[in-house]
Design a protein around this motif. Structure first.
Motif, short mmCIF file in Angstrom:
data_model
loop_
_atom_site.label_atom_id
_atom_site.label_comp_id
_atom_site.label_asym_id
_atom_site.label_seq_id
_atom_site.Cartn_x
_atom_site.Cartn_y
_atom_site.Cartn_z
N CYS A 75 -30.98 -12.20 -27.19
CA CYS A 75 -30.05 -12.87 -26.61
C CYS A 75 -29.46 -12.48 -25.17
N VAL A 76 -30.12 -11.23 -24.90
CA VAL A 76 -29.77 -10.53 -23.64
C VAL A 76 -30.70 -10.45 -22.68
N SER B 298 -23.26 -12.05 -18.43
CA SER B 298 -24.76 -12.22 -18.23
C SER B 298 -25.16 -12.06 -16.92
N PRO B 299 -26.24 -11.60 -16.22
CA PRO B 299 -26.57 -11.31 -15.14
C PRO B 299 -26.37 -12.52 -13.87
N GLU B 300 -26.85 -13.80 -14.42
CA GLU B 300 -26.64 -14.82 -13.70
C GLU B 300 -25.03 -15.33 -13.33
N TYR B 301 -24.11 -14.90 -14.15
CA TYR B 301 -22.72 -15.21 -13.89
C TYR B 301 -22.03 -13.93 -13.29
N ALA B 302 -22.69 -12.65 -13.66
CA ALA B 302 -21.75 -11.58 -12.96
C ALA B 302 -22.34 -11.74 -11.41
N ALA C 116 -24.05 -16.45 -25.13
CA ALA C 116 -25.25 -15.96 -26.11
C ALA C 116 -25.39 -14.70 -25.58
N TYR C 117 -25.50 -14.56 -24.21
CA TYR C 117 -25.72 -13.12 -23.86
C TYR C 117 -24.48 -12.00 -24.36
N SER C 118 -23.28 -12.54 -24.07
CA SER C 118 -22.33 -11.74 -24.52
C SER C 118 -22.27 -11.41 -26.28
#
Length: 497
Positions: free
Chosen positions: A424-425, A341-345, A356-358
């Protein structure tokens, strides 16, 4: 009888204590009953004053009672139908102020009092000790769960190296199933003919001792039909080995992304695989004893058993959350580009919404048969997510469906999966559904899905060859059509030598 007792007490020798006791059998209604009396004066009274005081208080005694006593500052009298004084201590008569003992004498009366006092105190002490023990045990369990892992707690799962070496024919190339960023995976057959998958971690892999312990403890505690089952582990000869149940149909990417094998997964099976993955993630997030964030969900980490049921695997990067914890932050960003996810990367922030993004990316890949990280620019879209969004916005969602499926599929299910994948994305984690909602939407055709917004495109920089600037190095896995293998770049933090 009370008057005789008073005379005896008043006429005691000079210097002696002024008291007297008497015991007589008295006839009460043709029945003889023992009667006990006491008269006592303070030592300062002379005999005459003592006698006058005692007779005055005797005159105030109530009638018709089985026992009574009257206290005066200088004297007191008492009578009972039981022996209320200690006969052996007549020379030292009891004080006139204590409360009267119950019938039966001091000896028999004292035991109930002692029991009534001692038992509650003892029970309170035991209860306090039990509470302290429970609190200490709970604190230790919380520490073991969230801070450190004790491998010895699951010694029953430990295999010896010789057994695994024999099962894999000394880790021969013929039994090699794949090679990932953390090591190699071999097929093995135990002496009881049980097939196993052996994950042999490379000594120089990014997965260290902590990740290894993490995976062992986590998977050993997890029990769900959509999660791969850990059979055991080995820590010998400086080797770190995990033993899993064997998945005969290898991994999901083996079928979804291979043009020659895509047709083996019809739409019905793909939809069941999506449902199974969703249930497995929901178990990790909400239904297991621990709240777990997988952090590396991707097609190559979804194994398929003999009935094509999905099994989520590879928990080396998973993180344990407290019951009330909803998100965490790390400077060590690990995972696979294209699924993060953007916030994680970009910021190292992860939560259940990261998984959920994955999952959303995985759903779009299953529907389209195209890998997000290897997507070729189509209609101006630079990645699979942006392409799916463009088709959705233009009302052409069904064009995302893999062509091999277009002869037999459920239109409503395909559109629902694409819409769910786009939800989810979403860029804002708050706009992404929880896995509980995802499972509900996949199993209820009457439930209404929200309209997705424009999703986050985190791979737009791939066209110019740049990766997100996080000070990371890629741990490239060798590609291959085997389980546990992938062609994505699993990334770990770069450490100085």
């Amino acid at each position: 009888m009370m008057n005789d007792t008073a005379n005896q007490a008043a006429n005691t020798p000079e210097g002696a204590k002024k008291f007297a006791t008497r015991e007589e059998d008295v006839n009460f209604s043709s029945t003889f009953q023992a009667l006990y009396t006491l008269g006592q004066c303070t030592p300062d009274l002379i005999s005459m004053d003592c006698n006058r005081c005692l007779r005055m208080v005797i005159s105030t005694l109530p009638t018709g009672w089985q026992g009574a006593r009257v206290l005066n500052p200088s004297c007191n009298v008492r009578y009972e139908i039981y022996e209320f004084y200690n006969q052996t201590g007549v020379a030292s008569p009891p004080s006139p102020t204590p409360s009267p003992p119950a019938p039966g004498g001091n000896g028999r009366r004292s035991w109930p009092i002692i029991v009534a006092i001692v038992v509650p105190i003892a029970a309170s002490i035991l209860l306090l000790l039990l509470m302290c023990w429970l609190l200490k045990r709970r604190a230790k369990k919380k520490y073991d769960t969230n801070v450190g892992y004790d491998i010895t707690t699951i010694d029953s799962l430990q295999y010896d190296y010789a057994t695994i070496e024999a099962a894999t024919d000394k880790f021969s190339d013929a039994n090699k199933l794949g090679e990932g960023g953390f090591g190699e995976v071999y097929k093995g057959i135990l002496s009881n003919q049980q097939e196993i998958a052996v994950k042999k971690l490379s000594r120089g892999s990014g997965q260290g001792d902590e990740e290894f312990k993490n995976e062992v403890v986590l998977v050993a505690k997890l029990q769900h039909r959509s999660l791969v089952r850990l059979l055991g582990f080995c820590l010998e000869r400086e080797e770190r080995i995990l033993v899993y149940e064997y998945a005969p149909n290898k991994s999901l990417d083996y079928f979804v992304f291979d043009p020659a094998k895509q047709g083996q997964l019809d739409w019905l099976r793909r939809y069941k695989i999506i449902e199974g993955i969703a249930r497995g993630i929901l178990y990790l997030h909400e239904d297991s004893r621990l709240r777990i964030i997988h952090r590396d969900l991707k097609a190559s980490n979804i194994l398929l058993d003999g009935d094509m049921n999905p099994k989520i695997s590879d928990f080396g990067m998973a993180r344990i959350f407290g019951v009330d914890q909803t998100q965490g932050t790390t400077r060590r960003v690990v995972g696979t580009y294209g699924y993060m996810s953007p916030e994680y990367a970009m910021q190292g922030q992860f939560s259940v919404k990261s998984d959920a993004y994955s999952f959303g990316v995985l759903v779009l890949e299953i529907v389209s048969g195209q890998r997000n990280s290897d997507f070729y620019e189509t209609e101006g879209a630079q990645d699979l997510i942006s392409y799916a969004w463009k088709l959705w916005k233009d009302g052409r969602s069904l064009e995302l469906l893999n062509p091999v499926l277009r002869d037999n599929y459920s239109r409503n299910e395909v559109i629902r999966c694409i819409q769910l994948g786009l939800l989810c994305v979403q860029e804002d984690p708050a706009d992404r559904p929880t896995m509980a909602t995802v499972v509900l939407l996949l199993n209820s055709y009457s439930a209404t899905l929200q309209v997705p917004k424009q999703p986050a495109f985190v791979l737009q920089s791939r066209t110019d060859g740049r990766m997100p600037d996080k000070g990371l190095e890629s741990d490239q896995s060798t590609s291959g059509s085997m389980p546990w293998s992938n062609s994505e770049a699993s990334i770990t933090e770069l450490y100085p030598r």
